[in-house]
Each structure stands twice: as structure tokens, then as C-alpha cells.
Design a protein around this motif. Sequence first.
Motif, mmCIF file in Angstrom:
data_model
loop_
_atom_site.group_PDB
_atom_site.id
_atom_site.type_symbol
_atom_site.label_atom_id
_atom_site.label_comp_id
_atom_site.label_asym_id
_atom_site.label_seq_id
_atom_site.Cartn_x
_atom_site.Cartn_y
_atom_site.Cartn_z
ATOM 1 N N UNK A 1 2.973 7.518 -12.680
ATOM 2 C CA UNK A 1 3.866 6.363 -12.801
ATOM 3 C C UNK A 1 4.486 6.358 -14.204
ATOM 4 N N UNK A 2 5.732 5.931 -14.283
ATOM 5 C CA UNK A 2 6.381 5.710 -15.575
ATOM 6 C C UNK A 2 6.598 4.214 -15.741
ATOM 7 N N UNK A 3 6.009 3.632 -16.783
ATOM 8 C CA UNK A 3 6.064 2.179 -16.956
ATOM 9 C C UNK A 3 7.485 1.672 -17.107
ATOM 10 N N UNK A 4 8.299 2.388 -17.870
ATOM 11 C CA UNK A 4 9.684 1.950 -18.071
ATOM 12 C C UNK A 4 10.421 1.896 -16.737
ATOM 13 N N UNK A 5 10.199 2.912 -15.896
ATOM 14 C CA UNK A 5 10.887 2.948 -14.591
ATOM 15 C C UNK A 5 10.459 1.787 -13.712
ATOM 16 N N UNK B 1 11.332 3.592 -0.651
ATOM 17 C CA UNK B 1 10.780 4.809 -1.245
ATOM 18 C C UNK B 1 9.717 4.480 -2.287
ATOM 19 N N UNK B 2 8.902 5.477 -2.601
ATOM 20 C CA UNK B 2 7.781 5.274 -3.501
ATOM 21 C C UNK B 2 8.245 5.019 -4.924
ATOM 22 N N UNK B 3 7.429 4.288 -5.679
ATOM 23 C CA UNK B 3 7.791 3.988 -7.068
ATOM 24 C C UNK B 3 7.147 4.973 -8.037
ATOM 25 N N UNK B 4 6.269 5.842 -7.543
ATOM 26 C CA UNK B 4 5.658 6.818 -8.449
ATOM 27 C C UNK B 4 6.513 8.076 -8.518
ATOM 28 N N UNK B 5 6.237 8.922 -9.497
ATOM 29 C CA UNK B 5 6.990 10.149 -9.739
ATOM 30 C C UNK B 5 6.284 11.306 -9.044
ATOM 31 N N UNK B 6 6.761 11.666 -7.860
ATOM 32 C CA UNK B 6 6.095 12.705 -7.068
ATOM 33 C C UNK B 6 6.158 14.069 -7.747
ATOM 34 N N UNK B 7 7.217 14.315 -8.543
ATOM 35 C CA UNK B 7 7.365 15.609 -9.208
ATOM 36 C C UNK B 7 6.287 15.819 -10.277
ATOM 37 N N UNK B 8 5.788 14.733 -10.848
ATOM 38 C CA UNK B 8 4.786 14.839 -11.914
ATOM 39 C C UNK B 8 3.369 14.543 -11.432
ATOM 40 N N UNK B 9 3.234 14.221 -10.158
ATOM 41 C CA UNK B 9 1.905 13.945 -9.604
ATOM 42 C C UNK B 9 1.056 15.218 -9.620
ATOM 43 N N UNK C 1 0.849 -1.184 0.000
ATOM 44 C CA UNK C 1 0.000 0.000 0.000
ATOM 45 C C UNK C 1 0.887 1.237 0.000
ATOM 46 N N UNK C 2 0.677 2.101 -0.982
ATOM 47 C CA UNK C 2 1.459 3.330 -1.099
ATOM 48 C C UNK C 2 0.944 4.380 -0.124
ATOM 49 N N UNK C 3 1.787 5.355 0.172
ATOM 50 C CA UNK C 3 1.329 6.440 1.047
ATOM 51 C C UNK C 3 0.226 7.259 0.371
ATOM 52 N N UNK C 4 0.079 7.112 -0.951
ATOM 53 C CA UNK C 4 -0.976 7.816 -1.680
ATOM 54 C C UNK C 4 -2.360 7.240 -1.379
ATOM 55 N N UNK C 5 -2.398 6.035 -0.797
ATOM 56 C CA UNK C 5 -3.656 5.350 -0.561
ATOM 57 C C UNK C 5 -3.947 4.281 -1.599
ATOM 58 N N UNK C 6 -3.225 4.310 -2.719
ATOM 59 C CA UNK C 6 -3.379 3.283 -3.750
ATOM 60 C C UNK C 6 -2.569 2.045 -3.365
#
Length: 562
Positions: free
Chosen positions: A444-448, A459-467, A75-80
Motif C-alpha cells: 500500500x502507498x499511504x499517499x495514494x 478495483x483494489x487500492x493496493x499496488x499489485x506490482x509491488x506486492x 474485504x479485499x481479494x487478498x483476504x485482508x
Amino acid sequence: MSLKKGKKRSGWRRLGRALLYITGTIVLLLIILVIYVVSVSHIAPPEIADKQSLQWQRKPLDSTSYTLGNSWFRKSESGLYEMYVEGKPFERGVVEGKLSAELIQRQEDHFTDQIKKMIPSQSYLKFLRYFVGFFNRHLADNIAEENKEEIYGISFSASDRYDFIGTNYERILNYHAAHDIGHALQNMALVACTSFGTWNGASADSNLIIGRNFDFYVGDKFAEDKIVAFYKPEKGYRFMMVTWGGFTGVASGMNEKGLTVTINADKSDIPTGSATPVSLVAREVLQYAKNINEAWAIAQKHKMFVSESFLVGSAEDNRAAIIEKTPEKMDMYDPKDQFITCTNHFQGATLGKEEKNIKQRDETSSGYRFNRLSELLQQHGPNTPQKTVDILRDRYGLHGENIGMGNERAINQLIAHHAVVFEPKKKMVWVSTAPWQLGKFVAYNLDSVFNMKGLQYDHEIYDSAKTIAADPFLQTQDYRSFVAFRAMKADIMDGKEVDVQQLIRLNPEYYHAYVLAGDYEFKHKRYQAAEGYYQKALTKVIATKGEEDHIRKQLEKCAKSK
């Protein structure tokens, strides 16, 4: 005299024997029918030679994070919730089930609780089991072996509390057809989705951008535990999709080639039997197609028992098209333009002209939302991911009219299970967080993600700068009023006493607030008050002709009852 009486008694005996014979024959036929229905409603699972994976155990990292081999769930800190699975179909299903067992069981609890609200009778639920089983008796014949094996693997982690509905495998398999059965048998706002795409001059950077609201509503709790799932199957392309516990079909997804699929329900006749569920057709497209032509070829192979629009976006083609499919026909809608819009009616040269489709467009919310979507795309100018989110969150009617919060004619009906934005060439996807599409959109970036070496747990796997940030609407009094309105609506549905004037004050521009008030007063035999509310509802923007017809019929009843 006695002879006549004897003949009369003899006649009655013959009649009694005849009736007994007829009754016995009917009972026997009913018993044979029941035995037949029960026997054919059973669906045998696929044969699996190697079930060693059932012995595998997940490794807990904390209360909501696990690994199993190279696969992981957390579970991510985003809730997802986020999940990565790989391997052969059955093993992949077993791993997915073990990693997300709590969500699979909780999701079925929510689903069955909602069904029980609609059908409180336990005996009728048991009857429904056999009805659905009979209806779907050929379901497994229309599903690829790979999908059946994966679903079978998942089923070992399902709850045993619902055996009265069917075996774990039968239930999970049938849930994949719930979307189809729901909108085919009810043709109501169980599914009323909106999607669109822009490219070339209609996008700020000329790249393809896809946006969609998945307005599939089976109660609030059903939407609480969304999973952003990343798959590396043994065959086909790697892909991501937004899903829920135990569901392997696709409602919204993108693969490593930058091909996207989203589904929108269209008007369907009541089906006579099962075929391939829409979500599993979309899954095959996502797993095995890299462009629009390949997506068409895959969709063409399958027979479906409902009508559906598949909006397919392609990085390779840098455009989108809609594959329109009914149980009998198939069409491709290519706008020959730089943008595409999709609600819940067909637009192709063939299916778009059919009478029932035109009726669907004009008598439901579909045509209105379609026009509002076109209006917003023109107003917003060259599109960006942020502008796409802004459109998906739009709560207003044509020309910005306030049509009430929650109106099905709005792009944002405030019921969405999820909303998604895709930028295929960049392999970027943004997924909404609760509530509905109002929370932040996590990038999220699929390649990453697919290039990660195991779960980077720290650490989170999503891109916080682009959220993309949450909707400011969440901080307003209007939002708090809508939450209170929904609570009062739920109280009415549960038969509780409410103040209908307060209900209307919370959402005064929404026609349904007045319908609820009218129905409430009618139930309490206050016909004059009910009449006033129904008349007021007719002055508002009503979502569908069916609802307008209901209001007018209630007005007739009020006039007769006063």
C-alpha cells in the motif's frame, strides 16, 4: 454437680456468641468488600453532548463492503479487510463500529472462546470480571478523552452476549489492556515479537526500511480477520495501522509523515494497578509525532504498568531508535550504526544492564532470536523490502540449524498475527496475508490511499506490482506436516487420544514435540516411555530455561514413579 454443668453450658453459650459475632463480622466485611469491588469495577463512559451519529446507517455495496459518509470498509481479494475512517473521536468510533460490526462481534467471540478454554468455569469467569475490574478501576483515568470517546462510539456495535463480563464500553476499554495484562501476569510467549530496521549503507537504496513480526497469539481464529485501517482524525496526522475488530490501539503503524511505531514486550513485574495501555501510547505517538524526539516526548508523558520497547522509525531522521519504558524508568537505545534490532529485552545503557533484563535476555528466546536476527542481516547484505520479508519468514536457528518448525527461538515462530514492512520515505507499507507471514505481502502507498476520492470500489487500492509473493514453503511437504502437527497438538490439549510417534515424525527436530509426547505418556502413567521422550527433548534446541526446567522436573517425577 449441676452448678458446674450450668457454668459449663454458660461458657459454651458465651463462646458460641463470640464465634457468631466474629463470623457475622467477617461476613459483613466480605459483603462490604464485594459491594466496594463491584462499585469500583464499573467504568462510566465519557459524556457525549451530541449522539446524533448513532442514527447513521451504513450503505451496503455487497456482503462485505460498506460506506458511511466518506468512510468505507471492505474485504479485499487478498483476504485482508480494509477500512478508512475520519471525523471527530466519538463519531469516528460510531462509524468504525457500524462499518465493521460483524468483525467486532466475531473477534470478541474468538477472544472469549480462547479465555473459556483456559478458564472453563463460568463462576470463575464472573469472579475474573470483578478482579480485572478492580485491577483496572483507574484505567479510564489514564486514557486520553479522545481515545475514550472513540472506544465508546465503537462499543455501541459490540455484542450484548457478554454482559456478564461487563458493559460493552467496559469490555472494549479493557480489551485495550489485554496485551499488558497478558504479558505482565504470565510472562510467557503470548507476546514474543521481533523487529528491526536498516538505513544508509545497510539499505540498498540508503532509505530506512522497518520489518516486524507481531507474534501475539490468542488462538488461530483471532488472527483470521486482520484489518488494514487508514485514519484521518480530526486532530493530528493521518495514519495507517494493522489491527482487528474493535481495537483502536497500535501494534504496528505508520503516519503520513513517515513515522512508524511497532511494540515489543519486555520482562515485567506483576503490576499492582492499571495505567495507560501500551497500545494507546503507541497510538498517540503515531497520531501526533513526526520524528523520534517528538515520539520520545509523548511516551515520556505516560505512566505504563508493564515494560515495553517502542521501535520508532522516522523518515525525517532517516533512522530508527528504540524507546524503552518501564513503570518506573525510561531509556533511549540508539545503536549509532546503520541498523537496529529488537526482540524482547532492553539494550539501553540504563535498562539494558539491569539484572532482571539480563535474565530475560538469557533465559528466554529473546537473546537467541536477537543473535539470529543480527546474523541474517549480515548474511543478506544491503537490505530491500524483499530481503526484509525473507528475514521475517526465517524458520531456522543460529547458523541455519534446523530447530524444528514453530520454535520460539526462530524469527518466524509460525504464530504471527501479522507481519509488516515499512519504507517510510516512500510511504510504502507491506502487510502479510494468511497464514501468518507466509502469504503474500500486500503493498500500500499511504499517499495514494489518502488522496483517493471516496472508495474506488471497482478495483483494489493496493499496488499489485509491488506486492511480494507468498513463501514457496507453503507448497512443501514440510508445511503440510506442520499443519498436521498443530492439529495433533490441539487434540492433545483437548484430551484426545493420539499417536505420539506420528506427532514426532511430523516435526522431529522440535523439542516441544518430545515434551508433548512425554507429557502425554506421563499422564497415561507410562513413565518409562515419558522418560525417553523427555531425555530426547534435552538434546534439541529448547526455547526457554523455564521449559528446560519443566523437562528436568518431569524426569525426576518419572524416576520416582517407575
